[in-house]
Design an enzyme around this catalytic site. Structure first.
Site, PDB file in Angstrom:
ATOM      1  N   ARG A   1      -9.990  16.077   7.278  1.00  0.00           N
ATOM      2  CA  ARG A   1     -10.780  16.449   6.088  1.00  0.00           C
ATOM      3  C   ARG A   1     -12.179  16.897   6.508  1.00  0.00           C
ATOM      4  O   ARG A   1     -12.768  16.332   7.416  1.00  0.00           O
ATOM      5  CB  ARG A   1     -10.919  15.259   5.137  1.00  0.00           C
ATOM      6  CG  ARG A   1      -9.641  14.888   4.445  1.00  0.00           C
ATOM      7  CD  ARG A   1      -9.822  13.661   3.564  1.00  0.00           C
ATOM      8  NE  ARG A   1      -8.789  12.682   3.854  1.00  0.00           N
ATOM      9  CZ  ARG A   1      -8.857  11.391   3.572  1.00  0.00           C
ATOM     10  NH1 ARG A   1      -9.926  10.895   2.974  1.00  0.00           N
ATOM     11  NH2 ARG A   1      -7.891  10.583   3.874  1.00  0.00           N
TER      12      ARG A   1
ATOM     13  N   ASN B   1       0.880  -1.174   0.000  1.00  0.00           N
ATOM     14  CA  ASN B   1       0.000   0.000   0.000  1.00  0.00           C
ATOM     15  C   ASN B   1       0.916   1.223   0.000  1.00  0.00           C
ATOM     16  O   ASN B   1       1.450   1.615   1.042  1.00  0.00           O
ATOM     17  CB  ASN B   1      -0.882  -0.053   1.252  1.00  0.00           C
ATOM     18  CG  ASN B   1      -1.816   1.138   1.357  1.00  0.00           C
ATOM     19  OD1 ASN B   1      -1.741   2.076   0.558  1.00  0.00           O
ATOM     20  ND2 ASN B   1      -2.693   1.118   2.339  1.00  0.00           N
TER      21      ASN B   1
ATOM     22  N   ARG C   1      -2.421  -1.986  -3.630  1.00  0.00           N
ATOM     23  CA  ARG C   1      -3.614  -1.173  -3.443  1.00  0.00           C
ATOM     24  C   ARG C   1      -3.548  -0.011  -4.426  1.00  0.00           C
ATOM     25  O   ARG C   1      -2.519   0.674  -4.520  1.00  0.00           O
ATOM     26  CB  ARG C   1      -3.651  -0.614  -2.027  1.00  0.00           C
ATOM     27  CG  ARG C   1      -4.826   0.314  -1.846  1.00  0.00           C
ATOM     28  CD  ARG C   1      -4.716   1.090  -0.568  1.00  0.00           C
ATOM     29  NE  ARG C   1      -5.911   1.895  -0.393  1.00  0.00           N
ATOM     30  CZ  ARG C   1      -5.957   2.988   0.361  1.00  0.00           C
ATOM     31  NH1 ARG C   1      -4.901   3.395   1.009  1.00  0.00           N
ATOM     32  NH2 ARG C   1      -7.068   3.658   0.464  1.00  0.00           N
TER      33      ARG C   1
ATOM     34  N   GLU D   1      -7.997  -4.959   5.020  1.00  0.00           N
ATOM     35  CA  GLU D   1      -7.909  -4.630   3.596  1.00  0.00           C
ATOM     36  C   GLU D   1      -6.790  -5.412   2.912  1.00  0.00           C
ATOM     37  O   GLU D   1      -6.911  -5.795   1.757  1.00  0.00           O
ATOM     38  CB  GLU D   1      -7.682  -3.116   3.434  1.00  0.00           C
ATOM     39  CG  GLU D   1      -8.916  -2.319   3.851  1.00  0.00           C
ATOM     40  CD  GLU D   1      -8.613  -0.870   4.171  1.00  0.00           C
ATOM     41  OE1 GLU D   1      -8.052  -0.617   5.260  1.00  0.00           O
ATOM     42  OE2 GLU D   1      -8.928   0.007   3.361  1.00  0.00           O
TER      43      GLU D   1
ATOM     44  N   HIS E   1     -12.454   3.250   0.052  1.00  0.00           N
ATOM     45  CA  HIS E   1     -12.453   2.253   1.146  1.00  0.00           C
ATOM     46  C   HIS E   1     -13.205   0.981   0.737  1.00  0.00           C
ATOM     47  O   HIS E   1     -13.720   0.260   1.598  1.00  0.00           O
ATOM     48  CB  HIS E   1     -13.157   2.797   2.419  1.00  0.00           C
ATOM     49  CG  HIS E   1     -12.362   3.806   3.183  1.00  0.00           C
ATOM     50  ND1 HIS E   1     -12.980   4.820   3.890  1.00  0.00           N
ATOM     51  CD2 HIS E   1     -11.032   3.951   3.372  1.00  0.00           C
ATOM     52  CE1 HIS E   1     -12.048   5.561   4.473  1.00  0.00           C
ATOM     53  NE2 HIS E   1     -10.861   5.051   4.176  1.00  0.00           N
TER      54      HIS E   1
END
Ligand code: ADP
Length: 404
Positions: free
Chosen positions: A242, A7, A92, A386, A181
């Site tokens: 964010r 990732n 990823r 993940e 996601h």
């Protein structure tokens, strides 16, 4: 099959080395952080508990992957004897645009497609591509697969992904909701169906991923039909730094009054907003909660804005699906913050969502149900994985090719 999962972010690479045939636990995992900065760190852990931290100069992604390969091969801390033991690499990739609707083996055509997606995700995709390019040099002839954050959401219907903008902009620039996601929402929805002992095709679920980035998805019969992140991972829930949802009119007003450039407003919305922006002190939910409990009113406000927005989306997605059977919390906050789960689901008995205080407060880690026996909606906490999804997808794509 032994798979290296990577990732690659802007200044970090997380990795896991997984032998799919030996179960889900990685043989080794770790990260390289501060790539390109002074004092880069490789943090490596092996399944048997052995761990090592190395501080050094790691100038770019290729150097970082060289370090990762060296530690995987190291006689003292490694898990393999030669590079050929790595049977495939799973990467990823954040944005697959409309072009990629499934995981895909990396080829020259796919690389072209990934480059085209850079425009859609300039903050993420270039780093994912750097990781792939480094592996192409360092692990020649080892097959690689790209697994996208966007793919799980690719069946969202057009009325949920089109913004209220001139349609031309969708056609011209691909401006629409994509969602992110995806591997996490996919993983926890599959796990929840197993825990609920029902076929996923019969379940209406809301999966709530609350980490540094936060998103929520409506998963109807195993298919994502709506999600809170949009064209970029900036939309939707409040996040660590964010803003999530905001009136575009406010953005224009801020730019005008503060005389901000595009780059500056981008930084403001992505790095200085969210929990950090409201509290003024921290983007970390642990600190926000502690400060709130010590009486800090701005932290209280950040906590409430965060939780209220999750609650609103749960109501909206229950309506979108015309019912609700399961809610899943995941991600660092979703898995660990009893306060956020409690605040988010308070007063939701009218939707037959009722959590058991003791179960919610329990410090037990791992997968668990926290709703009462009488709650018609089952609420679960499920740690996401993940990397495992990326490894499984990599194996699936490689096997598919070998079967042809
Ligand atoms: P990322 O999105 O970077 O993978 P994580 O999923 O690890 O991030 O989530 C990070 C968030 O989880 C941080 O806000 C952190 O404060 C929060 N978190 C981790 N542990 C706890 C805890 N015990 N209680 C509350 N929040 C926690």
């Amino acid at each position: 099959m032994k798979i290296l999962v990577l990732n690659s972010g802007s200044s970090s690479i997380k990795y896991q080395f997984i032998d799919i045939s030996e179960g889900n636990e990685p043989l080794a995992k770790g990260s390289v952080t501060r790539i390109g900065m002074k004092g880069a760190i490789l943090d490596h852990k092996r399944q048997d508990g052995d761990s090592v931290k190395i501080v050094g100069e790691i100038i770019d992604h290729q150097a970082a992957i060289e370090y990762i390969l060296a530690i995987l091969l190291s006689p003292n801390h490694g898990v393999i004897k030669n590079r050929e033991e790595i049977e495939a690499v799973g990467h990823r990739v954040v944005h697959g645009g409309e072009e990629f609707t499934d995981s895909v083996e990396i080829s020259p055509e796919v690389m072209n497609g990934l480059h085209e997606c850079i425009e859609l995700a300039p903050l993420h995709n270039p780093h994912n591509i750097k990781g792939i390019q480094a592996c192409q040099k360092l692990l020649k002839n080892i097959p690689m697969v790209g697994v996208f954050d966007t793919v799980f959401h690719h069946k969202i219907p057009d009325y949920a992904y089109i913004y209220g903008l001139p349609y031309l902009l969708y056609k011209r620039y691909g401006i629409r909701r994509y969602g992110f996601h995806g591997t996490s929402h996919y993983y926890v929805s599959q796990r929840a169906a197993l825990l609920a002992e029902k076929p996923i095709s019969e379940l209406k679920m809301i999966t709530v991923h609350l980490g540094n980035g936060c998103s929520i998805a409506a998963v109807d019969g195993g298919v994502s039909i709506d999600t809170s992140m949009g064209f970029t991972p900036l939309e939707g829930l409040l996040m660590g730094t964010r803003s999530g949802d905001i009136d575009a009119g406010a953005v224009m007003h801020i730019m005008s009054r503060e005389e901000l450039s595009l780059g500056e407003i981008n930084t403001l919305l992505n790095k200085h907003s969210g929990l950090m922006g409201i509290s003024g002190t921290s983007s970390d939910m642990r600190e926000i909660t502690e400060e709130m409990e010590d009486g800090n009113d701005r932290s209280r406000l950040a906590f409430q804005v965060f939780s209220y927005r999750v609650k609103k989306y749960i109501g909206a997605y229950a309506a979108a699906m015309g019912g609700l059977d399961v809610i899943v919390f995941t991600g660092g906050i979703g898995e660990n913050s009893q306060q956020v789960r409690k605040e988010t689901l308070s007063g939701m008995q009218f939707l037959s969502i009722d959590i058991e205080e003791n179960l919610n407060n329990s410090q037990v880690s791992g997968e668990r149900k926290i709703s009462t026996e009488s709650s018609q909606v089952s609420v679960y906490v499920i740690p996401t994985n993940e990397e495992l999804v990326i490894a499984q997808e990599t194996e699936r794509i490689i096997n598919q090719k070998n079967d042809v």
